[in-house]
Enzyme design. Structure first.
Site, PDB file in Angstrom:
ATOM      1  N   CYS A 118       5.649  -3.013   1.405  1.00  0.00           N
ATOM      2  CA  CYS A 118       5.870  -2.342   2.689  1.00  0.00           C
ATOM      3  C   CYS A 118       6.363  -0.940   2.383  1.00  0.00           C
ATOM      4  O   CYS A 118       6.547  -0.577   1.219  1.00  0.00           O
ATOM      5  CB  CYS A 118       6.809  -3.126   3.607  1.00  0.00           C
ATOM      6  SG  CYS A 118       8.483  -3.316   3.013  1.00  0.00           S
ATOM      7  N   CYS A 141       1.678  -2.903   7.424  1.00  0.00           N
ATOM      8  CA  CYS A 141       1.794  -1.443   7.363  1.00  0.00           C
ATOM      9  C   CYS A 141       1.572  -0.871   8.757  1.00  0.00           C
ATOM     10  O   CYS A 141       0.525  -1.070   9.360  1.00  0.00           O
ATOM     11  CB  CYS A 141       0.763  -0.879   6.402  1.00  0.00           C
ATOM     12  SG  CYS A 141       0.883  -1.564   4.744  1.00  0.00           S
ATOM     13  N   CYS A 157      -1.545   1.657   4.720  1.00  0.00           N
ATOM     14  CA  CYS A 157      -1.231   0.856   3.547  1.00  0.00           C
ATOM     15  C   CYS A 157      -1.573   1.655   2.295  1.00  0.00           C
ATOM     16  O   CYS A 157      -2.545   2.403   2.284  1.00  0.00           O
ATOM     17  CB  CYS A 157      -2.045  -0.438   3.557  1.00  0.00           C
ATOM     18  SG  CYS A 157      -1.553  -1.576   4.860  1.00  0.00           S
TER      19      CYS A 157
END
Length: 155
Positions: free
Chosen positions: A32, A106, A110
């Site tokens: 993340c 995300c 991402c």
């Protein structure tokens, strides 16, 4: 990207059986943005629930100076894991090259990371929300980690 699919959202994760080519156990990276909450909880649960099948790592594209205190507190309460003792914030460059990448959800974009298999769990960040939201997020991560464990068994 998974062959034959335009995006991770087009792929049937629930019924897929990934074929991972690696020495030893596959390395799973939970990613993340800040590596301070969801990915840290997933790494901790991966180590607790699936270390017999895969190695768990977490990382982010940016770092906060600490792991989310609510995540630390709730993981201690629900799973007896002290993430401040067992983990620290990491960038993608700080972990081994992953075989499997799990995008926690995300909200921006991402990161581009090479992988043999990937999933986007699409989890909202519980930071700043109630304990109940944290419990729900942790329960979903636990369920997803156990499902991933089953998918990767026998690799």
């Amino acid at each position: 990207m998974i062959q034959g699919f335009d995006s991770l959202t087009d792929y049937d994760f629930a019924h897929s059986r990934p074929q991972i080519q690696c020495e030893g156990k596959p390395k799973v990276a939970f990613l993340c943005v800040h590596n301070s909450c969801r990915s840290q909880m997933a790494e901790a649960l991966g180590k607790k629930l699936a270390s017999d099948v895969f190695e768990s790592y977490s990382a982010g594209t940016e770092l906060k100076d600490h792991i989310n205190p609510d995540a630390v507190r709730m993981m201690k309460e629900l799973h007896g894991i002290d993430m401040e003792e067992t983990q620290h914030n990491k960038l993608l460059s700080d972990i081994p090259a992953p075989d499997v990448v799990i995008f926690m959800g995300c909200n921006v974009s991402c990161p581009n990371v090479p992988y043999q298999y990937a999933e986007n769990w699409g989890l909202d960040d519980p930071s700043g929300q109630s304990d109940e939201v944290f419990r729900e997020t942790i329960a979903q991560i636990e369920k997803n980690v156990l499902a991933l464990r089953e998918k990767l068994k026998g690799q």
